[in-house]
Design a protein around this motif. Structure first.
Motif, PDB file in Angstrom:
ATOM      1  N   THR A 174       0.859  -1.178   0.000  1.00 44.42           N
ATOM      2  CA  THR A 174       0.000   0.000   0.000  1.00 44.42           C
ATOM      3  C   THR A 174       0.904   1.240   0.000  1.00 44.42           C
ATOM      4  O   THR A 174       2.031   1.183   0.480  1.00 44.42           O
TER       5      THR A 174
ATOM      6  N   GLY B 276       0.678   2.177  -5.996  1.00 48.59           N
ATOM      7  CA  GLY B 276      -0.026   1.201  -5.166  1.00 48.59           C
ATOM      8  C   GLY B 276      -1.094   0.422  -5.910  1.00 48.59           C
ATOM      9  O   GLY B 276      -1.752  -0.429  -5.330  1.00 48.59           O
TER      10      GLY B 276
ATOM     11  N   GLY C 149      -5.618   1.839   0.035  1.00 44.23           N
ATOM     12  CA  GLY C 149      -4.951   3.029   0.541  1.00 44.23           C
ATOM     13  C   GLY C 149      -5.866   4.224   0.448  1.00 44.23           C
ATOM     14  O   GLY C 149      -7.043   4.104   0.126  1.00 44.23           O
ATOM     15  N   GLN C 150      -5.334   5.384   0.743  1.00 48.81           N
ATOM     16  CA  GLN C 150      -6.122   6.615   0.726  1.00 48.81           C
ATOM     17  C   GLN C 150      -6.351   7.104  -0.690  1.00 48.81           C
ATOM     18  O   GLN C 150      -5.478   7.029  -1.534  1.00 48.81           O
TER      19      GLN C 150
END
Length: 98
Positions: free
Chosen positions: A24, A44, A57-58
Motif C-alpha cells: 500500500t 499502489g 490506501g487513501q
C-alpha cells in the motif's frame, strides 16, 4: 511502517489467492511530508495474474467535512443566513482540495 495486503477470491469452488504481499502507499499526511502523493498512490495499483487491478490506501473521498465552517461556531455555509451571526450562504468547502 510498510503495510501489505492479500487478495482472495471465494467462489463455489473454494478460496483462490490472487495476490499476496501487495504494498500500500504511505499515508498522505500533507504536502510537506508526502509532496507527490498522486505518484505514490498510482504505484499502489497492482495488476493481478487474472488481469484485474486492485488498490488499498487513501484516495479522495466524495464525503468531506467542512472543518473551517464547523469550527467557526458551527456556521455551516449553506445555513449561514440563518445563523445568529449571519453571513451569506455558500456551498461547503472540501478542504482536501484547497
Amino acid at each position: 511502517m510498510r503495510q501489505t495486503y492479500s487478495v482472495t477470491r471465494i467462489d463455489r469452488r473454494g478460496r483462490h489467492v490472487l495476490g499476496t504481499d501487495l504494498a500500500t502507499p504511505p499515508v498522505n499526511v500533507g504536502l510537506r511530508s508526502t509532496p507527490n502523493y498522486e505518484t505514490l498512490g498510482d504505484a499502489g495499483v497492482h495488476t493481478l495474474a487474472d488481469g484485474s487491478k486492485v488498490f488499498a490506501g487513501q484516495r479522495d473521498d466524495p464525503f468531506f467535512v467542512d472543518l473551517g465552517s464547523v469550527f467557526d461556531l458551527l456556521g455551516l455555509r449553506p445555513f449561514n443566513p440563518a445563523h445568529l451571526i449571519p453571513l451569506p450562504g455558500a456551498p461547503g468547502v472540501d478542504g482536501s482540495r484547497a
